[in-house]
Design an enzyme around this catalytic site. Sequence first.
Site, mmCIF file in Angstrom:
data_model
loop_
_atom_site.group_PDB
_atom_site.id
_atom_site.type_symbol
_atom_site.label_atom_id
_atom_site.label_comp_id
_atom_site.label_asym_id
_atom_site.label_seq_id
_atom_site.Cartn_x
_atom_site.Cartn_y
_atom_site.Cartn_z
ATOM 1 N N PHE A 1 0.787 -1.151 -0.016
ATOM 2 C CA PHE A 1 0.113 0.147 -0.010
ATOM 3 C C PHE A 1 0.808 1.315 -0.003
ATOM 4 O O PHE A 1 0.599 2.371 -0.544
ATOM 5 C CB PHE A 1 -0.822 0.093 1.171
ATOM 6 C CG PHE A 1 -2.245 -1.034 1.179
ATOM 7 C CD1 PHE A 1 -2.659 -1.146 0.093
ATOM 8 C CD2 PHE A 1 -2.211 -1.565 2.233
ATOM 9 C CE1 PHE A 1 -3.849 -1.956 -0.002
ATOM 10 C CE2 PHE A 1 -3.493 -2.474 2.508
ATOM 11 C CZ PHE A 1 -4.115 -2.625 1.183
ATOM 12 N N GLU A 2 1.964 1.015 0.780
ATOM 13 C CA GLU A 2 2.641 2.214 0.927
ATOM 14 C C GLU A 2 3.825 3.083 -0.058
ATOM 15 O O GLU A 2 4.133 3.811 -0.255
ATOM 16 C CB GLU A 2 3.382 2.595 2.192
ATOM 17 C CG GLU A 2 2.332 2.383 3.742
ATOM 18 C CD GLU A 2 1.624 3.526 3.833
ATOM 19 O OE1 GLU A 2 1.891 4.743 2.990
ATOM 20 O OE2 GLU A 2 0.762 3.400 4.377
ATOM 21 N N GLY A 3 4.292 1.626 -0.511
ATOM 22 C CA GLY A 3 5.448 1.868 -1.436
ATOM 23 C C GLY A 3 6.730 2.320 -0.527
ATOM 24 O O GLY A 3 6.709 2.820 0.340
ATOM 25 N N ARG B 1 -7.878 0.595 -0.421
ATOM 26 C CA ARG B 1 -7.029 -0.119 0.682
ATOM 27 C C ARG B 1 -7.957 -0.429 1.701
ATOM 28 O O ARG B 1 -7.983 -1.625 2.134
ATOM 29 C CB ARG B 1 -6.251 1.046 1.162
ATOM 30 C CG ARG B 1 -5.356 0.598 2.350
ATOM 31 C CD ARG B 1 -4.205 1.576 2.693
ATOM 32 N NE ARG B 1 -3.639 1.294 3.638
ATOM 33 C CZ ARG B 1 -2.465 1.615 4.224
ATOM 34 N NH1 ARG B 1 -1.936 2.811 3.502
ATOM 35 N NH2 ARG B 1 -1.638 1.115 5.069
#
Length: 175
Positions: A38-40, A163
Amino acid sequence: MANKVAASSLALISNLKTVAARAYHAASADGEKLIQGFEGLRLKAYQDIAGVWTIGWGNTHYANGKPVKKGDTLPNRECADDLLEFKLKGFAAQINNLVKVTINQNQFDALLSFQYNTGALAVSTLLKKLNAGDFAGAAAEFGRWNKVTKEGKKVVSQVLTDRRAKEAKLFLKPL
């Protein structure tokens, strides 16, 4: 007096048994990968979708509590991974303290992703429903947390909508 002490002792023992029955959870490898997906990963500070300075795996603050600011960089992935681990341990402790019912690892990982992103589990209806034993109702609450503030207004974010849907699906997935 002896009856009051005995009743008080029994209540304490009952509470301790309840706490002992609930497992202490930590992030699983799958839960950590979910958050990373989700964040990278970015080693140079950037502004997230809400305009907040962010670095590493979506961190807005460093381990020392200082906020990320424009121009910040991390020297390598190992530093980003270390910061992620530090943050996950703190969020895991929060969840373990807040959740009063027994949950499985998938439910914990979904809550961890939610808390990592929002920091709002403690004030959420999601938590109230979960602690009341309403697991389906709690899962339905994830979707309500899909907005960001832009120019002083709450607007729906498709990224957050997606998400939250994945978190809710994981939350409902049996082990």
